[in-house]
Write a protein that holds these residues in place. Structure first.
Motif, PDB file in Angstrom:
ATOM      1  N   MET A   1      55.161  16.599  58.585  1.00 53.17           N
ATOM      2  CA  MET A   1      55.985  15.539  59.098  1.00 53.17           C
ATOM      3  C   MET A   1      55.421  14.181  58.692  1.00 53.17           C
ATOM      4  N   GLN A   2      54.134  14.024  58.947  1.00 48.54           N
ATOM      5  CA  GLN A   2      53.524  12.740  58.620  1.00 48.54           C
ATOM      6  C   GLN A   2      53.589  12.465  57.120  1.00 48.54           C
ATOM      7  N   ALA A   3      53.493  13.513  56.319  1.00 48.01           N
ATOM      8  CA  ALA A   3      53.582  13.338  54.866  1.00 48.01           C
ATOM      9  C   ALA A   3      54.949  12.791  54.464  1.00 48.01           C
ATOM     10  N   LEU A   4      56.020  13.308  55.065  1.00 43.82           N
ATOM     11  CA  LEU A   4      57.368  12.794  54.770  1.00 43.82           C
ATOM     12  C   LEU A   4      57.489  11.328  55.168  1.00 43.82           C
ATOM     13  N   ILE A   5      56.948  10.991  56.319  1.00 43.41           N
ATOM     14  CA  ILE A   5      57.008   9.602  56.786  1.00 43.41           C
ATOM     15  C   ILE A   5      56.240   8.698  55.832  1.00 43.41           C
ATOM     16  N   ASN A   6      55.071   9.144  55.391  1.00 49.95           N
ATOM     17  CA  ASN A   6      54.291   8.340  54.444  1.00 49.95           C
ATOM     18  C   ASN A   6      55.038   8.140  53.132  1.00 49.95           C
ATOM     19  N   VAL A   7      55.689   9.194  52.643  1.00 50.62           N
ATOM     20  CA  VAL A   7      56.457   9.079  51.399  1.00 50.62           C
ATOM     21  C   VAL A   7      57.617   8.099  51.584  1.00 50.62           C
ATOM     22  N   ILE A   8      58.327   8.209  52.688  1.00 44.92           N
ATOM     23  CA  ILE A   8      59.445   7.289  52.949  1.00 44.92           C
ATOM     24  C   ILE A   8      58.944   5.857  52.999  1.00 44.92           C
TER      25      ILE A   8
ATOM     26  N   ILE B   1      67.802   9.655  51.746  1.00 46.71           N
ATOM     27  CA  ILE B   1      68.541  10.618  52.571  1.00 46.71           C
ATOM     28  C   ILE B   1      67.906  12.008  52.557  1.00 46.71           C
ATOM     29  N   PRO B   2      67.523  12.575  51.402  1.00 48.98           N
ATOM     30  CA  PRO B   2      66.917  13.919  51.448  1.00 48.98           C
ATOM     31  C   PRO B   2      65.643  13.974  52.281  1.00 48.98           C
ATOM     32  N   LEU B   3      64.847  12.923  52.224  1.00 47.84           N
ATOM     33  CA  LEU B   3      63.608  12.888  52.998  1.00 47.84           C
ATOM     34  C   LEU B   3      63.891  12.772  54.490  1.00 47.84           C
ATOM     35  N   LEU B   4      64.846  11.922  54.842  1.00 42.87           N
ATOM     36  CA  LEU B   4      65.222  11.775  56.252  1.00 42.87           C
ATOM     37  C   LEU B   4      65.864  13.061  56.772  1.00 42.87           C
TER      38      LEU B   4
ATOM     39  N   GLN C   1      64.704  15.325  59.990  1.00 42.71           N
ATOM     40  CA  GLN C   1      65.632  15.784  61.027  1.00 42.71           C
ATOM     41  C   GLN C   1      65.601  17.299  61.176  1.00 42.71           C
ATOM     42  N   GLU C   2      65.490  17.993  60.057  1.00 40.51           N
ATOM     43  CA  GLU C   2      65.466  19.453  60.082  1.00 40.51           C
ATOM     44  C   GLU C   2      64.204  19.987  60.782  1.00 40.51           C
ATOM     45  N   LEU C   3      63.118  19.259  60.684  1.00 40.16           N
ATOM     46  CA  LEU C   3      61.864  19.679  61.315  1.00 40.16           C
ATOM     47  C   LEU C   3      61.772  19.326  62.800  1.00 40.16           C
ATOM     48  N   MET C   4      62.600  18.398  63.255  1.00 40.34           N
ATOM     49  CA  MET C   4      62.456  17.879  64.617  1.00 40.34           C
ATOM     50  C   MET C   4      62.536  18.937  65.726  1.00 40.34           C
TER      51      MET C   4
ATOM     52  N   TYR D   1      57.854  10.619  66.602  1.00 36.15           N
ATOM     53  CA  TYR D   1      58.562  11.014  65.384  1.00 36.15           C
ATOM     54  C   TYR D   1      60.074  10.858  65.549  1.00 36.15           C
ATOM     55  N   GLN D   2      60.588  11.191  66.724  1.00 37.12           N
ATOM     56  CA  GLN D   2      62.014  11.034  66.975  1.00 37.12           C
ATOM     57  C   GLN D   2      62.402   9.559  66.923  1.00 37.12           C
ATOM     58  N   ALA D   3      61.563   8.701  67.491  1.00 42.81           N
ATOM     59  CA  ALA D   3      61.826   7.257  67.456  1.00 42.81           C
ATOM     60  C   ALA D   3      61.839   6.752  66.010  1.00 42.81           C
ATOM     61  N   TYR D   4      60.923   7.249  65.189  1.00 43.87           N
ATOM     62  CA  TYR D   4      60.900   6.861  63.775  1.00 43.87           C
ATOM     63  C   TYR D   4      62.196   7.278  63.085  1.00 43.87           C
ATOM     64  N   LEU D   5      62.608   8.521  63.305  1.00 36.48           N
ATOM     65  CA  LEU D   5      63.845   9.015  62.689  1.00 36.48           C
ATOM     66  C   LEU D   5      65.039   8.195  63.149  1.00 36.48           C
TER      67      LEU D   5
END
Length: 90
Positions: free
Chosen positions: A1-8, A23-26, A30-33, A55-59
Motif C-alpha cells: 500500500m505504502q509503495a503505491l502511495i509513494n509512486v503516486i 487512475i490505475p494506481l488509485l 481502492q482494491e486493497l482497502m 490510507y482511506q483518507a489518502y484515497l
C-alpha cells in the motif's frame, strides 16, 4: 500500500502525471482497502494511529483532487493491446 502511495506522490510531484495516468494506481489502492481495513483497522501504537483510516483518507483525498468516484476506480480496466500482425486484405 505504502509503495503505491509513494509512486503516486513521486509521479505527481516529480513527473507531473495527470489523472488518466494515476487512475490505475488509485484503483489498486481502492482494491486493497477491504484487506487494509480488515488487518489494520485498529489503533496501532507504533503507527501512532489507525493505518486503515489514514490510507482511506489518502484515497478519498486523491479521488476528490482528481474528480474521481469510487465507481470510476472500480470500473477502470486496462486497455486491451492489439497483438500480432494486421491481417492482409484479400
Amino acid at each position: 500500500m505504502q509503495a503505491l502511495i509513494n509512486v503516486i506522490n513521486d509521479h505527481t510531484e516529480q513527473a507531473g502525471w495527470e489523472t488518466a495516468r494515476l487512475i490505475p494506481l488509485l484503483a489498486g489502492i481502492q482494491e486493497l482497502m477491504p484487506w487494509v481495513h480488515q488487518w489494520h483497522g485498529e489503533y496501532d501504537d507504533e503507527w501512532g494511529g489507525t493505518p486503515a483510516e489514514e490510507y482511506q483518507a489518502y484515497l478519498d483525498e486523491q479521488r476528490a483532487k482528481h474528480g474521481l468516484s469510487a465507481a470510476d476506480l472500480t470500473a477502470w480496466r486496462p486497455e486491451k493491446k492489439v497483438r500480432g500482425r494486421a491481417r492482409k486484405a484479400e
